[in-house]
Design an enzyme around this catalytic site. Sequence first.
Site, PDB file in Angstrom:
ATOM      1  N   TYR A 165       9.059  20.010  -5.506  1.00  0.00           N
ATOM      2  CA  TYR A 165       9.768  19.894  -6.663  1.00  0.00           C
ATOM      3  C   TYR A 165      10.822  18.871  -6.707  1.00  0.00           C
ATOM      4  O   TYR A 165      11.146  18.484  -7.752  1.00  0.00           O
ATOM      5  CB  TYR A 165      10.109  21.467  -6.989  1.00  0.00           C
ATOM      6  CG  TYR A 165      10.574  21.562  -8.391  1.00  0.00           C
ATOM      7  CD1 TYR A 165       9.280  21.691  -9.218  1.00  0.00           C
ATOM      8  CD2 TYR A 165      11.725  21.914  -8.993  1.00  0.00           C
ATOM      9  CE1 TYR A 165       9.529  21.910 -10.674  1.00  0.00           C
ATOM     10  CE2 TYR A 165      11.939  22.023 -10.391  1.00  0.00           C
ATOM     11  CZ  TYR A 165      10.758  22.100 -11.280  1.00  0.00           C
ATOM     12  OH  TYR A 165      10.917  22.390 -12.546  1.00  0.00           O
ATOM     13  N   LYS A 172      16.905  19.876 -13.064  1.00  0.00           N
ATOM     14  CA  LYS A 172      16.830  21.304 -13.600  1.00  0.00           C
ATOM     15  C   LYS A 172      18.193  21.801 -13.200  1.00  0.00           C
ATOM     16  O   LYS A 172      18.814  22.682 -14.013  1.00  0.00           O
ATOM     17  CB  LYS A 172      15.805  22.133 -13.068  1.00  0.00           C
ATOM     18  CG  LYS A 172      14.422  22.059 -13.337  1.00  0.00           C
ATOM     19  CD  LYS A 172      14.335  21.961 -14.946  1.00  0.00           C
ATOM     20  CE  LYS A 172      12.703  21.918 -15.216  1.00  0.00           C
ATOM     21  NZ  LYS A 172      12.509  21.825 -17.005  1.00  0.00           N
TER      22      LYS A 172
END
Length: 271
Positions: A165, A172
Amino acid sequence: MADEWVFPKGALMAGKRGLIMGVANDKSIAWGIASQLAAQGAELAFTYQGEALEKRVRPLAESVGSQILLECDATNDDHLDAVFDRLKTNWGKLDFLVHSIAFSDKNELKGSFVENTTRENFLRSMDISAFSFVAAGKRASKLMERGGSMITLTYLGAERVLPSYNVMGVAKAALEASMRYMARDLGPAGIRVNAISAGAMRTLAIAGIQGGRGLIATGREWSLMKEDTSMEGIAGCALWLCSDLGRSTTGEVVHVDAGFHVVGLPDTGGE
Ligand code: NAD
């Protein structure tokens, strides 16, 4: 007689108008949310990223009776201005904003975060995946004179380390922090700002992450409910946050992942 906080039947989204940013196709989380909000009576406008996507988004928007469909690259201030100018002209006011946009170079969504992250893609990921919510939210707030609701989509990779990720997790984290500062600034005007932290879903976006299928499978196996995150669950949460049901909730990251986020180690049956 009903209590004053009980909503009249069928009135959840009646008379509310909102902008949906981030539909790419019928698998998009933004489309799941849009379908639910439209079914509950909301009037919707949509943006799409570029000409290639217009072909996919137009029939979807038309299927829920939308009259406003506009191109908007989230990095382009002229596009953003044009979208909100149009909403002002056509609607005058806006009740909610759904931001469901993210991007990072897939070559950096694998392996080592330290080794693979470039300055260029770090900044681009931040711009598209985090700042675009601030940029759209600022413009949307000017049309929310009677209050409103803004939501964005995030993932557990903002809070915890997950394979591949990488830079998207950093973006995020910035998105979630931006959401809280937006909620602080806009709260006195009656505008609520929240994020939905969705479990891994089979969409175009996850296809760009190496091992994305593994994130879905492990999310299911480790989750408290032992099941995939459902679009129904995400859309239901969006309905809560975008309607007056969520009227006292702001600055929140709501996890909709069948309980995956609270697990430290999977249950091995005591072995
Ligand atoms: P998706 O690919 O359907 O949606 C991503 C959207 O971002 C697309 O519509 C794309 O056009 C848009 N986008 C990318 N760059 C853009 C730009 N420069 N300007 C305007 N739009 C741009 O995938 P999705 O899974 O529905 O993703 C929606 C959101 O949900 C993203 O923020 C994603 O990170 C988040 N999310 C996804 C999952 C998952 O597992 N799929 C889980 C949690 C959160």
